[in-house]
Write an enzyme that holds these catalytic residues in place. Structure first.
Site, PDB file in Angstrom:
ATOM      1  N   HIS A   1      65.632  51.965  49.446  1.00 18.29           N
ATOM      2  CA  HIS A   1      64.576  52.395  50.530  1.00 18.29           C
ATOM      3  C   HIS A   1      64.722  53.506  51.372  1.00 18.29           C
ATOM      4  O   HIS A   1      64.016  54.382  51.529  1.00 18.29           O
ATOM      5  CB  HIS A   1      64.075  51.179  50.929  1.00 18.29           C
TER       6      HIS A   1
ATOM      7  N   ASP B   1      52.443  45.002  55.027  1.00 19.13           N
ATOM      8  CA  ASP B   1      52.415  45.459  56.247  1.00 19.13           C
ATOM      9  C   ASP B   1      51.311  46.844  56.209  1.00 19.13           C
ATOM     10  O   ASP B   1      51.515  47.550  55.154  1.00 19.13           O
ATOM     11  CB  ASP B   1      53.942  45.761  56.978  1.00 19.13           C
ATOM     12  N   ARG B   2      50.974  46.888  57.490  1.00 21.12           N
ATOM     13  CA  ARG B   2      49.832  48.090  57.619  1.00 21.12           C
ATOM     14  C   ARG B   2      48.580  47.974  56.802  1.00 21.12           C
ATOM     15  O   ARG B   2      47.549  47.701  57.264  1.00 21.12           O
ATOM     16  CB  ARG B   2      50.746  49.280  57.604  1.00 21.12           C
TER      17      ARG B   2
ATOM     18  N   HIS C   1      60.376  55.248  52.021  1.00 20.80           N
ATOM     19  CA  HIS C   1      60.347  55.146  53.421  1.00 20.80           C
ATOM     20  C   HIS C   1      59.816  56.297  54.390  1.00 20.80           C
ATOM     21  O   HIS C   1      59.702  55.964  55.650  1.00 20.80           O
ATOM     22  CB  HIS C   1      61.922  55.207  53.768  1.00 20.80           C
TER      23      HIS C   1
ATOM     24  N   ASN D   1      62.424  48.117  54.593  1.00 23.04           N
ATOM     25  CA  ASN D   1      62.745  47.575  56.259  1.00 23.04           C
ATOM     26  C   ASN D   1      61.457  46.733  56.599  1.00 23.04           C
ATOM     27  O   ASN D   1      61.654  46.067  57.567  1.00 23.04           O
ATOM     28  CB  ASN D   1      62.775  49.091  57.015  1.00 23.04           C
ATOM     29  N   HIS D   2      60.392  46.906  55.952  1.00 24.27           N
ATOM     30  CA  HIS D   2      59.338  46.081  56.257  1.00 24.27           C
ATOM     31  C   HIS D   2      59.305  44.671  55.546  1.00 24.27           C
ATOM     32  O   HIS D   2      58.255  43.774  55.757  1.00 24.27           O
ATOM     33  CB  HIS D   2      57.999  46.680  55.742  1.00 24.27           C
TER      34      HIS D   2
ATOM     35  N   ARG E   1      63.914  57.140  63.956  1.00 23.93           N
ATOM     36  CA  ARG E   1      63.461  55.807  64.155  1.00 23.93           C
ATOM     37  C   ARG E   1      64.022  54.857  65.058  1.00 23.93           C
ATOM     38  O   ARG E   1      63.402  53.898  65.273  1.00 23.93           O
ATOM     39  CB  ARG E   1      63.290  55.106  62.837  1.00 23.93           C
TER      40      ARG E   1
ATOM     41  N   ASP F   1      58.955  48.090  50.970  1.00 23.89           N
ATOM     42  CA  ASP F   1      57.786  48.219  51.869  1.00 23.89           C
ATOM     43  C   ASP F   1      56.441  48.129  50.760  1.00 23.89           C
ATOM     44  O   ASP F   1      55.596  49.027  51.062  1.00 23.89           O
ATOM     45  CB  ASP F   1      57.632  49.679  52.544  1.00 23.89           C
TER      46      ASP F   1
ATOM     47  N   HIS G   1      52.856  49.261  50.935  1.00 24.68           N
ATOM     48  CA  HIS G   1      52.380  49.173  52.346  1.00 24.68           C
ATOM     49  C   HIS G   1      50.842  48.466  52.082  1.00 24.68           C
ATOM     50  O   HIS G   1      49.911  48.897  52.876  1.00 24.68           O
ATOM     51  CB  HIS G   1      52.087  50.343  53.233  1.00 24.68           C
TER      52      HIS G   1
ATOM     53  N   ASP H   1      56.913  53.240  48.576  1.00 29.03           N
ATOM     54  CA  ASP H   1      56.215  52.354  49.501  1.00 29.03           C
ATOM     55  C   ASP H   1      54.646  52.230  49.059  1.00 29.03           C
ATOM     56  O   ASP H   1      53.975  53.030  48.694  1.00 29.03           O
ATOM     57  CB  ASP H   1      55.955  52.740  51.081  1.00 29.03           C
TER      58      ASP H   1
END
Length: 480
Positions: free
Chosen positions: A335, A257-258, A410, A286-287, A383, A254, A227, A225
């Site tokens: 992922h 995001d964030r 992840h 997943n993002h 999750r 990923d 991110h 990730d």
């Protein structure tokens, strides 16, 4: 359940210790202490509510949802329980359920401005989702590709940034792009759109499981990730070299995001994909989905830096990202993780139709969302999406498909990586000091084609411009 006064006193002491850990952002330790408090006295709603909040911080949305529901069950007047459950529902993209809980808060506290603001924001999302679904059902929504006219986009004389050469990405373009982003400047929208259109065409031609051959003496790098942590991405290239035909990379989902430099991350990665299509690889995380992007900042960032139209085009591009990669027929990289079904083969994965938003169950969902667990068997996901799989599940999957081990991402790990399941399941996470709060190392994996033995390189976060993580996230999430 009857609880002694001594147990009640002990539980309160544990809760206070947990609160201190929470304040120091030591969320895993806080969860342990809240759990001990619950063990002493399972009848107190606040313990579950607090643990739910800690689970939210560690992205264990399923556990957070369960704890919030337990808190409400113990005390229907416990307003924070509804807040926590609404946040968990939102994180899972279940906005209608979240709206019901915000409504409960408003009814309980009609003069609470904060509660009213959350209710209004969530209501807007629910209405927007209903509108989007109506358009989808009517099948009148065109692809953004059909509405774009790049020829009409003029390059202003004042633009000093990198330019595609005859419409193509070059190494000089990529080096100039990196410098442009380091200076806090933007790529011209015409070139940004061109990159998205070209990379979409490229991904459309690729299978759901990409098979990669690594020559015996060649190095191959796998990153987890990112991110939106652009300056940490550049640090990877500083430590390990820029991508090239002799320095291939796989980024394992990923990307966005964030972190608040997600646009910079994704165009840099897409640019290298176009420059080295056979030596630079990207898996969907997943993002890379519309719901996550709406909540966790990427959609807001794209709209702020470019347009809503471009955000929609990103959604279309992400739908075509490959779901996993098979390295030398020996190592599978995805992922999330493995599957609830016990007989999944590589052929089953090859056959996945991926051009869609991630479903809530099935092979595609589990590739993007699942996590390993230490105990044998399969468990519901912490999750709330995907599953948790034990070492026996990993062993059987590897044996059935004649693989050595799996690599997945992840999950934040203190050292940037973790080796579990008797060395057969490796997690790599490449965003150090995740969200500027977690204090974790980042890591990437290198290996040689001959033996495919993983070598771990760890590193700390580097400074970045003063833009906080989640700066572009949903107003509703920021309110939480």
């Amino acid at each position: 359940m009857s609880v002694t006064d001594d147990a009640k006193k002990k539980a309160e002491e544990l809760k206070e210790k947990a609160n201190e850990h929470f304040k120091r952002q030591e969320f895993d330790r806080a969860i342990e202490m809240y759990s001990e408090a619950i063990g002493q006295n399972p009848n107190v709603a606040v313990y579950y509510g607090n643990r739910s909040f800690a689970y939210l911080k560690t992205e264990c949305f399923g556990y957070a949802l369960n704890d919030a529901s337990k808190a409400i069950e113990l005390d229907e007047s416990y307003v924070k329980g509804y807040y926590r459950r609404a946040a968990a529902y939102m994180s899972l993209g279940k906005f209608k359920q979240a709206l019901k809980d915000f409504n409960a808060v408003v009814l309980a506290r009609p003069n609470d401005r904060d509660a009213k603001a959350k209710y209004v924001e969530c209501s807007k999302i629910v209405k927007r989702k209903a509108f989007e679904n109506a358009i989808s059902v009517e099948d009148t929504k065109k692809s953004v590709v059909d509405t774009l006219n790049l020829e009409s986009m003029t390059i202003e004389d004042s633009y000093q940034g990198p330019k595609l050469e005859n419409g193509a990405v070059t190494l000089e373009f990529m080096k100039a792009l990196v410098e442009t982003y380091k200076e806090g400047k933007k790529l011209h929208r015409k070139y940004a759109y061109q990159i998205l259109l070209d990379v979409k065409t490229l991904f459309e031609k690729m299978p759901s499981m990409v098979e990669i051959t690594i020559p015996d003496d060649d190095k191959f790098t796998v990153c987890g990730d990112i991110h939106g942590q652009y300056f940490d991405l550049l640090n990877i290239f500083e430590l390990n070299g820029l991508p090239s035909e002799t320095n291939p990379y796989l980024f394992n989902g990923d990307f966005v995001d964030r972190g608040s430099f997600s646009v910079e991350c994704i165009f840099t990665l897409f640019g290298f994909k176009l420059l080295y299509p056979n030596h630079f690889f990207m898996s969907r995380g997943n993002h890379e989905s519309q719901t996550m992007n709406q909540m966790y900042g990427f959609e807001g960032e794209v709209k702020a830096k470019y347009s809503a139209e471009m955000s929609d085009l990103f959604t279309e591009v992400y739908n075509w990202l490959p779901l996993c990669h098979l390295l030398n027929n020996r190592v599978l990289v995805m992922h999330g993780g493995l599957f609830s079904e016990s007989n999944v083969t590589l052929d089953d994965i090859r056959k996945i139709e991926r051009n869609m938003q991630p479903p809530e169950k099935g092979l595609m969902c589990e590739l993007l969302w699942s996590d390993p667990q230490p105990q044998p068997g399969i468990s519901p996901s912490k999750r709330g999406v995907g599953i948790q799989f034990g070492p026996d599940v990993t062993k059987k999957f590897l044996s059935r498909n004649k693989l050595d081990y799996v690599i997945r991402s992840h999950e934040v790990k203190g050292n940037g990586y973790e080796v579990t399941h008797d060395g057969k399941c490796i997690t790599v996470f490449s965003a150090p000091n995740y969200c500027d709060t977690m204090g974790n190392k980042g890591a990437f994996i290198t290996m040689k084609g001959r033996h495919m033995k993983p070598n771990f390189v760890t590193y700390s976060a580097v400074p970045h411009p003063n833009v906080k993580p989640m700066a572009y996230a949903s107003t509703l999430l920021q309110l939480m």
